[in-house]
Design a protein around this motif. Structure first.
Motif, PDB file in Angstrom:
ATOM      1  N   ASN A  77       1.341   6.321   6.249  1.00 27.54           N
ATOM      2  CA  ASN A  77       2.494   5.604   5.565  1.00 27.54           C
ATOM      3  C   ASN A  77       3.736   6.558   5.385  1.00 27.54           C
ATOM      4  O   ASN A  77       4.568   6.159   5.508  1.00 27.54           O
ATOM      5  CB  ASN A  77       2.059   5.561   4.187  1.00 27.54           C
ATOM      6  CG  ASN A  77       1.257   3.914   4.064  1.00 27.54           C
ATOM      7  OD1 ASN A  77       1.260   3.184   5.002  1.00 27.54           O
ATOM      8  ND2 ASN A  77       0.353   3.835   3.151  1.00 27.54           N
ATOM      9  N   GLU A  78       3.487   7.858   5.074  1.00 28.14           N
ATOM     10  CA  GLU A  78       4.603   8.780   4.973  1.00 28.14           C
ATOM     11  C   GLU A  78       5.497   8.969   6.312  1.00 28.14           C
ATOM     12  O   GLU A  78       6.527   9.090   6.345  1.00 28.14           O
ATOM     13  CB  GLU A  78       3.900  10.155   4.308  1.00 28.14           C
ATOM     14  CG  GLU A  78       3.613   9.900   3.108  1.00 28.14           C
ATOM     15  CD  GLU A  78       2.739  11.364   2.520  1.00 28.14           C
ATOM     16  OE1 GLU A  78       2.978  11.573   1.280  1.00 28.14           O
ATOM     17  OE2 GLU A  78       2.419  12.115   3.074  1.00 28.14           O
ATOM     18  N   THR A  79       4.420   8.834   7.481  1.00 27.98           N
ATOM     19  CA  THR A  79       5.134   9.145   8.632  1.00 27.98           C
ATOM     20  C   THR A  79       5.869   7.971   8.934  1.00 27.98           C
ATOM     21  O   THR A  79       6.880   7.997   9.771  1.00 27.98           O
ATOM     22  CB  THR A  79       4.102   9.119   9.710  1.00 27.98           C
ATOM     23  OG1 THR A  79       3.130  10.488   9.508  1.00 27.98           O
ATOM     24  CG2 THR A  79       4.758   9.202  11.309  1.00 27.98           C
ATOM     25  N   ASP A  80       5.691   6.749   8.486  1.00 27.22           N
ATOM     26  CA  ASP A  80       6.397   5.384   8.810  1.00 27.22           C
ATOM     27  C   ASP A  80       7.592   5.390   7.688  1.00 27.22           C
ATOM     28  O   ASP A  80       8.153   4.365   7.863  1.00 27.22           O
ATOM     29  CB  ASP A  80       5.486   4.353   8.730  1.00 27.22           C
ATOM     30  CG  ASP A  80       4.386   4.162   9.925  1.00 27.22           C
ATOM     31  OD1 ASP A  80       4.644   4.895  10.908  1.00 27.22           O
ATOM     32  OD2 ASP A  80       3.402   3.447   9.775  1.00 27.22           O
ATOM     33  N   ASP A  81       7.465   6.314   6.971  1.00 25.86           N
ATOM     34  CA  ASP A  81       8.689   6.391   5.966  1.00 25.86           C
ATOM     35  C   ASP A  81       8.568   5.383   5.040  1.00 25.86           C
ATOM     36  O   ASP A  81       9.816   4.547   4.548  1.00 25.86           O
ATOM     37  CB  ASP A  81      10.156   6.441   6.501  1.00 25.86           C
ATOM     38  CG  ASP A  81      10.442   7.513   7.519  1.00 25.86           C
ATOM     39  OD1 ASP A  81       9.890   8.674   6.986  1.00 25.86           O
ATOM     40  OD2 ASP A  81      11.029   7.720   8.421  1.00 25.86           O
ATOM     41  N   LYS A 109       8.167   3.646   1.455  1.00 27.41           N
ATOM     42  CA  LYS A 109       8.541   4.265  -0.332  1.00 27.41           C
ATOM     43  C   LYS A 109       7.229   4.614  -0.965  1.00 27.41           C
ATOM     44  O   LYS A 109       6.987   5.406  -1.674  1.00 27.41           O
ATOM     45  CB  LYS A 109       9.130   3.431  -0.548  1.00 27.41           C
ATOM     46  CG  LYS A 109      10.739   2.990   0.019  1.00 27.41           C
ATOM     47  CD  LYS A 109      11.665   2.270  -0.907  1.00 27.41           C
ATOM     48  CE  LYS A 109      13.046   2.006  -0.302  1.00 27.41           C
ATOM     49  NZ  LYS A 109      13.720   1.129  -0.963  1.00 27.41           N
ATOM     50  N   ASP A 110       6.318   3.699  -0.678  1.00 29.17           N
ATOM     51  CA  ASP A 110       4.882   3.641  -1.231  1.00 29.17           C
ATOM     52  C   ASP A 110       3.962   4.332  -0.506  1.00 29.17           C
ATOM     53  O   ASP A 110       3.295   3.849   0.580  1.00 29.17           O
ATOM     54  CB  ASP A 110       4.388   2.182  -1.934  1.00 29.17           C
ATOM     55  CG  ASP A 110       3.173   2.430  -2.563  1.00 29.17           C
ATOM     56  OD1 ASP A 110       2.514   3.377  -2.924  1.00 29.17           O
ATOM     57  OD2 ASP A 110       2.690   1.277  -3.058  1.00 29.17           O
ATOM     58  N   PRO A 111       3.408   5.680  -0.617  1.00 28.83           N
ATOM     59  CA  PRO A 111       2.283   6.169  -0.041  1.00 28.83           C
ATOM     60  C   PRO A 111       1.192   5.424  -0.017  1.00 28.83           C
ATOM     61  O   PRO A 111       0.288   5.704   1.048  1.00 28.83           O
ATOM     62  CB  PRO A 111       2.161   7.594  -0.472  1.00 28.83           C
ATOM     63  CG  PRO A 111       2.866   7.537  -1.892  1.00 28.83           C
ATOM     64  CD  PRO A 111       3.913   6.284  -1.700  1.00 28.83           C
ATOM     65  N   ASP A 112       0.881   4.690  -0.991  1.00 31.00           N
ATOM     66  CA  ASP A 112      -0.305   3.794  -0.871  1.00 31.00           C
ATOM     67  C   ASP A 112      -0.170   2.471  -0.521  1.00 31.00           C
ATOM     68  O   ASP A 112      -1.156   1.690  -0.556  1.00 31.00           O
ATOM     69  CB  ASP A 112      -0.750   3.768  -2.401  1.00 31.00           C
ATOM     70  CG  ASP A 112      -1.447   5.074  -2.826  1.00 31.00           C
ATOM     71  OD1 ASP A 112      -1.984   5.741  -1.964  1.00 31.00           O
ATOM     72  OD2 ASP A 112      -1.334   5.292  -4.041  1.00 31.00           O
ATOM     73  N   ALA A 113       0.717   2.190   0.186  1.00 26.79           N
ATOM     74  CA  ALA A 113       1.088   0.691   0.682  1.00 26.79           C
ATOM     75  C   ALA A 113      -0.154   0.428   1.640  1.00 26.79           C
ATOM     76  O   ALA A 113      -0.567   1.106   2.660  1.00 26.79           O
ATOM     77  CB  ALA A 113       2.394   0.699   1.622  1.00 26.79           C
ATOM     78  N   GLY A 114      -0.553  -0.716   1.500  1.00 29.46           N
ATOM     79  CA  GLY A 114      -1.861  -1.395   2.267  1.00 29.46           C
ATOM     80  C   GLY A 114      -3.125  -0.571   1.919  1.00 29.46           C
ATOM     81  O   GLY A 114      -4.044  -1.009   2.533  1.00 29.46           O
ATOM     82  N   ILE A 115      -3.186   0.094   1.177  1.00 30.55           N
ATOM     83  CA  ILE A 115      -4.648   0.940   0.751  1.00 30.55           C
ATOM     84  C   ILE A 115      -5.078   0.161  -0.167  1.00 30.55           C
ATOM     85  O   ILE A 115      -4.821   0.014  -1.595  1.00 30.55           O
ATOM     86  CB  ILE A 115      -4.183   2.233   0.434  1.00 30.55           C
ATOM     87  CG1 ILE A 115      -3.842   3.030   1.732  1.00 30.55           C
ATOM     88  CG2 ILE A 115      -5.687   3.012   0.199  1.00 30.55           C
ATOM     89  CD1 ILE A 115      -3.352   4.655   1.375  1.00 30.55           C
ATOM     90  N   THR A 116      -6.408  -0.291  -0.045  1.00 25.25           N
ATOM     91  CA  THR A 116      -7.243  -1.046  -1.029  1.00 25.25           C
ATOM     92  C   THR A 116      -8.182  -0.194  -1.697  1.00 25.25           C
ATOM     93  O   THR A 116      -8.317   0.925  -1.000  1.00 25.25           O
ATOM     94  CB  THR A 116      -8.033  -2.125  -0.434  1.00 25.25           C
ATOM     95  OG1 THR A 116      -8.993  -1.442   0.243  1.00 25.25           O
ATOM     96  CG2 THR A 116      -7.221  -3.165   0.559  1.00 25.25           C
ATOM     97  N   MET A 117      -8.573  -0.589  -2.841  1.00 30.27           N
ATOM     98  CA  MET A 117      -9.616  -0.008  -3.811  1.00 30.27           C
ATOM     99  C   MET A 117     -10.773   0.253  -2.807  1.00 30.27           C
ATOM    100  O   MET A 117     -11.389   1.212  -3.157  1.00 30.27           O
ATOM    101  CB  MET A 117      -9.816  -0.289  -5.008  1.00 30.27           C
ATOM    102  CG  MET A 117      -8.690  -0.116  -6.067  1.00 30.27           C
ATOM    103  SD  MET A 117      -8.138   1.524  -6.172  1.00 30.27           S
ATOM    104  CE  MET A 117      -9.508   2.413  -6.942  1.00 30.27           C
ATOM    105  N   GLY A 118     -10.956  -0.638  -1.869  1.00 25.48           N
ATOM    106  CA  GLY A 118     -12.257  -0.449  -1.087  1.00 25.48           C
ATOM    107  C   GLY A 118     -12.197   0.675  -0.193  1.00 25.48           C
ATOM    108  O   GLY A 118     -13.321   1.582  -0.265  1.00 25.48           O
TER     109      GLY A 118
END
Length: 337
Positions: free
Chosen positions: A119-123, A125-134
């Motif tokens: 996510n950070e490489t793709d710039d 804004k949210d480093p947790d974008a798309g990351i589920t609790m699973g």
């Protein structure tokens, strides 16, 4: 003498291929016949939901993997073979362990860190974008899988060692908080001698690369796939290096020592790639013909496979039910009377 408990989970998101067989299924089935080993093998179908939200794919994979292991001779009398989702004590234990697991431990998990880094490489804004609790907390579910049956040894690849270390940390924390040795501290077992097969394109055989040879693909399809295996441009009569050849590597994983020696000599003599591919196909087809027929019988008899899995679940729950009661009592969830 007490048995050594060895536990292995199989993620249910794909069709078993030759690489799965050589790297994991074959050694596990051999262990299932060892009277000194308490072997626990399970379909990790809860884990599958982390990466796959296609119910048809998950269901089909569960059926294919169960039928594959049975067709290849898994000893279900000696081993315990079950679906993770058939053991309700596992998700309950997951919660008990989650409540003693430090968030910082999960922050250090490789899969989570890799997702954040992407996510950070793709710039984003949210480093947790798309990351589920699973995804974030699945090391706790993996710990519950292991600790529910107090596994002594867990065969894993090097990329999974961290999760066994996390299971040890969580188990030790639980034991300390509730003042008893409820859990063994499991050990990761990495066998560097286990072959890692290359796929059609020369990279590691993996469904993520779309370069696999399904284990029980029909005979004609098997021939087509073998003929697609990438080779170099050396002509017939020119000596070839077996050590850098995918054909030779796959052949070696299925052939006897004498057959491998003879094939090595054929490479030195300059065997043509067409002939080498035909020899590989014939050898694979001969090795897999009997299991393939049994697999087809099983895949077309889901009621029988279901019966086997239900029997495995009953066997597993003979252990998980009383153990979870003990753990519930320990944390203060005992009945009032």
């Amino acid at each position: 003498m007490s048995k050594t408990t060895v536990l292995t989970g199989i993620t249910t998101t794909g069709t078993p291929h030759l690489g799965n067989y050589v790297g994991a299924i074959r050694p596990a089935i051999e262990a299932s016949r060892d009277p000194n080993v308490d072997a626990c093998y399970f379909l990790a179908d809860f884990h599958a939901l982390i990466k796959c939200q296609d119910p048809e794919r998950v269901q089909q994979s569960r059926r294919e993997i169960a039928a594959t292991w049975l067709a290849l001779g898994l000893d279900t009398d000696n081993a315990t073979f079950y679906r993770q989702s058939d053991i309700p004590e596992i998700p309950e234990l997951t919660w008990l362990l989650t409540c003693v697991c430090a968030k910082g431990l999960m922050n250090r998990a490789h899969a989570y860190k890799a997702a954040v880094a992407e996510n950070e490489t793709d710039d984003k804004k949210d480093p947790d974008a798309g990351i589920t609790m699973g995804l974030y907390s699945y090391p706790v579910l993996m710990a519950a899988d292991i600790l529910m049956f107090n596994a002594n040894k867990v065969p894993v690849g090097r990329d999974q060692i961290q999760h066994i270390e996390m299971a040890r940390d969580i188990a030790a924390r639980f034991n300390h908080l509730f003042k008893s040795e409820f859990f063994n501290l499991p050990e990761a077992v990495v066998d560097d001698k286990v072959a890692i097969l290359s796929g059609l394109d020369g990279r590691k055989m993996s469904k993520s690369y779309n370069n696999t040879i399904p284990l029980f693909t029909p005979e004609k399809k098997l021939l087509k796939l073998v003929r697609k295996i990438k080779t170099n441009s050396l002509e017939p009569g020119e000596p070839k290096d077996p050590e850098t050849c995918t054909l030779f590597q796959i052949y070696s994983a299925f052939a006897s020592g004498d057959d491998v020696s003879q094939m090595r000599q054929r490479y030195a003599e300059g065997i043509g790639w067409g002939e080498a591919k035909n020899m590989l196909f014939e050898h694979l087809n001969e090795q897999l013909k009997g299991p393939r027929e049994e697999y087809e019988r099983l895949i077309n008899d889901p009621a029988h496979v279901e019966q086997v899995m239900q029997a495995g679940a009953e066997k597993a729950r003979e252990r998980s039910v009383p153990f979870l009661k003990q753990l519930r009592d320990a944390v203060g969830l005992a009945p009032f009377v």
